[in-house]
Design an enzyme around this catalytic site. Structure first.
Site, mmCIF file in Angstrom:
data_model
loop_
_atom_site.group_PDB
_atom_site.id
_atom_site.type_symbol
_atom_site.label_atom_id
_atom_site.label_comp_id
_atom_site.label_asym_id
_atom_site.label_seq_id
_atom_site.Cartn_x
_atom_site.Cartn_y
_atom_site.Cartn_z
ATOM 1 N N ASP A 122 5.761 -0.613 7.834
ATOM 2 C CA ASP A 122 7.055 -0.821 7.206
ATOM 3 C C ASP A 122 8.031 0.201 7.796
ATOM 4 O O ASP A 122 7.611 1.172 8.428
ATOM 5 C CB ASP A 122 6.914 -0.639 5.692
ATOM 6 C CG ASP A 122 8.233 -0.771 4.968
ATOM 7 O OD1 ASP A 122 8.985 -1.707 5.260
ATOM 8 O OD2 ASP A 122 8.517 0.087 4.108
ATOM 9 N N ASP A 126 5.795 -4.374 -0.132
ATOM 10 C CA ASP A 126 4.708 -4.241 0.842
ATOM 11 C C ASP A 126 3.335 -4.536 0.240
ATOM 12 O O ASP A 126 2.356 -4.685 0.980
ATOM 13 C CB ASP A 126 4.687 -2.819 1.424
ATOM 14 C CG ASP A 126 5.948 -2.485 2.184
ATOM 15 O OD1 ASP A 126 6.454 -3.379 2.887
ATOM 16 O OD2 ASP A 126 6.434 -1.348 2.075
#
Length: 779
Positions: free
Chosen positions: A317, A517
């Protein structure tokens, strides 16, 4: 993502394993004492009891393995235990029982992957919603909301359903969905997604979907599905057992057939008992888990550590993982007649009482620069616009201000730079005059480049970044870090799909920190969460949690995992090799079962000692600094923070010269020269004389800083050249036309060189100090 046998072993099964170890060890010791006292029948009875106690759970583990679709190392243990009883080799059976129980207990201690706990995701979902009716506002259950209902959402509340804005505007914290920390402003009629937080005043939206069909419910379902579909890890022991088991059975059968003695077959099975697999591999993995925990890396089980050791693809990420996740002021631009200190001081003073993330960043930047702040009065804050306050008799407004009419040239330049840098602009207006602008970005973590280089060296051959951010800033970070692929504007569903696609090609690890996420972490072969500041749901969906807010721990974890796995494989393979030799000896009658069991104990001891090497190893992180060296790093990194914005003096002077404003450029040139001569050059000289010698020992040689010293020399040369130009311009009362080209080259060259030099020092040297990597102190 873990061994099914481990996954099925809940608290009750874990208790059975430890109880089995206690029973078999007690039986072995009691039999030994009885045998020494001459009570051989009692000794045989004790050893028989220990053998039988081991057979019963071993049979259950074999059945569980077969039901899971594989035959593991426990089959040989069961056969050797049963064979020892059949040929009355009771001591051999007791020894095998202890080894089996010890291996199972160690495997339980290594841990099993935690069940995908989605409580944090589920707890965040509102249970009720406010629905506007002709009679007012009523509180109803979430499932009662239907399409076209008007829903009222208070400040700080989570949007319960997808919809469109009915209010004039809405300010949302979208970090749970995109990972982006900066609030988003939406106008009337724009779509909203459930799961976002209302960061402004109360708003109304018209539901465009029910709660079940809304965005946030989809994220929860994705995480559940990804967890359910994740394939179990094939553990090291079982991979080796896949070929060792048929070999051992074949040798035992041949020994029985050619000798006609079942004792020969039992002797082969005894020395073939996979204790190196049952003990050595778990010991190495447990040792790796211990090492990881000491550096702030929580690994939920041995399977996760083994998988990380094998992983060759890493998906990352951006916000909060590769970047700090906290905006900071990167540049301050001012209008004519204003100074940086004045603009920043007034803006920070007005923002002191605001909880907004950008206001906090502006106040932090002012305090970092030592600005004196005044207490504001008559403070008002308009969601999505900014803060207005009375500061020292001036009416100051800071935030997302509309620029009516003709935009000044300096403000147009700010907008241009912000678009290229992916920065947010906080405009500062004082008494209706546009005084300046503060550009804020989410900076790259200083340890990110070094960490990714170490990860590549540790076996990560493919690095991919998935982010919900815009393409421009995402591509910039990808270029700086040398990533193999960058995908921007990714939704949680997009991330899951990309992670699954990567997992089909290679063993894939995923690291992230936001709620958005969590599904991707669950879908990866091994999920890694930035747990210090990340969302709880992300940590619970992950197999590994970095408890410290430091990305370099990811490289440490990978190195520990790879080394632990290598030692586990080495120990198991060496033990199996020695066992093969012993099996040959047993097959020809040179090793009776009892002596074979004792020899097997020697093999076990050797491989276990080798496996314990995983407790130690080469220093995984950067070289440690002395207390004095760390103090110097803190000093010079603080000076970098104070000087960073002053570098714009060089560019501003060059821009005035390029525009032909030679008289006005002289004052800008004087400011730049004063900064260089009285601030920057003394800083560089102090680094050469104090910091670099202090770093020579941890870096191994003074040559490690030689390139930076050479850059200092080039900076000094250009600064002196610029100083000579300033003296000539002073004599003429303006910058002379014949100076323009060389002056611009000096100014732009120094600006670019210093920006690069600052980054190089921070990434190569300052990251050696743990305090420097604490994002809380630096954001």
């Amino acid at each position: 993502m873990n061994d099914p046998a481990s996954d099925n072993a809940g608290p009750a099964m874990g208790f059975v394993r430890w109880l089995l170890l206690a029973v078999t060890l007690t039986a072995l010791l009691a039999g030994g004492v009885a045998w020494l006292l001459g009570a051989h029948p009692v000794a045989d009875a004790c050893w028989t009891a220990g053998t039988v106690a081991a057979i019963l759970p071993a049979l259950w583990w074999v059945v569980s393995s077969i039901r899971a679709g594989r035959v593991g190392v426990d089959v040989l243990a069961v056969l050797s235990l049963g064979g020892a009883l059949a040929v009355r080799e009771y001591l051999a059976g007791a020894l095998i029982g202890v080894m089996l129980a010890t291996g199972q207990a160690l495997d339980a201690a290594a841990g099993r992957r935690a069940t995908k706990d989605l409580r944090a995701l589920l707890d965040r979902v509102p249970r009720t919603a406010r629905r506007r009716t002709p009679d007012g506002v009523e509180v109803v259950g979430l499932d009662d909301i239907v399409v076209d209902d008007v829903v009222v959402v208070g400040p700080g509340e989570v949007l319960p359903v997808d919809g469109v804005v009915l209010s004039d505007d809405a300010v949302l914290d979208d970090s749970a969905l995109t990972g982006e920390s900066a609030p988003v402003r939406c106008g009337q009629g724009e779509p909203l997604r459930s799961g976002s937080v209302n960061a402004g005043s109360a708003l109304e939206l018209r539901a465009s979907a029910t709660a079940v069909d809304s965005t946030y419910a989809g994220i929860v379902r994705l995480a559940q599905q990804a967890a359910a579909e994740s394939a179990p890890v094939v553990r090291i022991a079982d991979r080796i057992a896949a070929w060792f088991l048929p070999v051992a059975l074949a040798v035992a059968a041949l020994a029985w057939i050619f000798s006609g003695s079942p004792a020969r077959a039992v002797a082969v099975l005894v020395v073939a008992t996979p204790c190196p697999l049952l003990l050595a591999a778990p010991v190495a993995i447990v040792s790796g888990l211990s090492r990881a925990s000491r550096i702030g890396v929580l690994v939920r089980g041995g399977g996760a550590l083994e998988t990380l050791g094998r992983a060759s693809t890493l998906v990352l990420d951006k916000t909060g993982t590769l970047t700090t996740g906290r905006p900071r002021g990167t540049e301050i631009a001012v209008g004519p007649g204003w100074t940086v200190d004045d603009v920043l001081g007034l803006a920070a003073s007005a923002d002191q009482l605001s909880p907004h993330v950008l206001a906090t960043a502006i106040v932090h930047e002012a305090r970092l620069r030592g600005a004196t702040l005044s207490m504001p009065s008559s403070v008002t804050e308009e969601a999505g616009i900014g803060v207005s306050a009375l500061v020292d008799g001036k009416w100051v407004t800071v935030g997302n201000l509309s620029l009516d009419g003709a935009i000044p040239e300096w403000a147009a330049a700010v907008l241009s730079r912000a678009s290229f840098d992916g920065a947010v602009v906080a405009w500062v207006r004082v008494d209706d005059e546009l005084a300046g602008a503060i550009l804020l970005t989410d900076p790259l973590r200083p340890d990110a480049p070094r960490t990714l280089r170490r990860l590549r060296a540790a076996g990560m051959t493919r690095l991919v970044m998935l982010t919900g951010d815009r393409p421009a800033p995402a591509q910039q970070i990808g270029t700086v870090l040398g990533l193999d692929e960058v995908a921007a504007q990714q939704t949680p569903a997009d991330k899951v799909a990309r992670v699954r696609a990567e997992s089909e090609r290679a063993v894939t690890a995923m690291v992230g920190d936001g709620v958005n996420d969590a599904p991707a972490l669950a879908a990866a072969d091994v999920g890694i969460a930035m747990g210090a500041r990340g969302a709880t749901a992300t940590s619970e969906a992950a197999d590994i949690v970095l408890t410290a807010d430091r990305l370099d721990r990811l490289a440490d974890a990978k190195l520990i995992a790879r080394r632990s796995r290598r030692i586990a494989v080495q120990s198991a393979a060496a033990g199996m090799g020695l066992s093969l030799i012993a099996m040959g000896c047993a097959a020809v009658g040179w090793l009776p079962p009892a002596w074979g069991a004792l020899l097997q104990e020697g093999i076990d001891l050797a491989v276990i000692l080798n496996a314990l090497r995983a407790l130690r190893g080469d220093h995984a992180g950067p070289p440690p600094l002395s207390r004095d060296a760390e103090a110097l790093v803190r000093r010079f990194s603080g000076e970098h923070d104070q000087m960073r914005d002053d570098l714009s003096l060089l560019r501003d002077a060059a821009q005035q010269i390029a525009a032909g404003q030679l008289t006005g450029a002289l004052e800008a040139l004087r400011d730049a020269d004063f900064f260089l001569q009285h601030t920057l050059l003394p800083h560089e000289e102090a680094e050469d004389s104090a910091l670099y010698p202090a770093l020579a020992q941890p870096l191994g040689s003074i040559e490690a800083t030689a390139t930076m010293s050479r850059m200092h020399a080039e900076i000094h040369r250009l600064a002196q050249r610029l100083h000579a130009h300033r003296e000539l311009a002073d004599e003429a009362g303006a910058v002379r036309p014949d100076q323009s080209d060389d002056l611009m080259a000096c100014l732009y060259g120094l600006y670019a060189l210093l920006r690069l030099h600052f980054v190089q020092e921070e990434e190569n040297f300052f990251v050696l100090a743990p305090a420097f990597l604490n994002a809380t102190d630096r954001s």
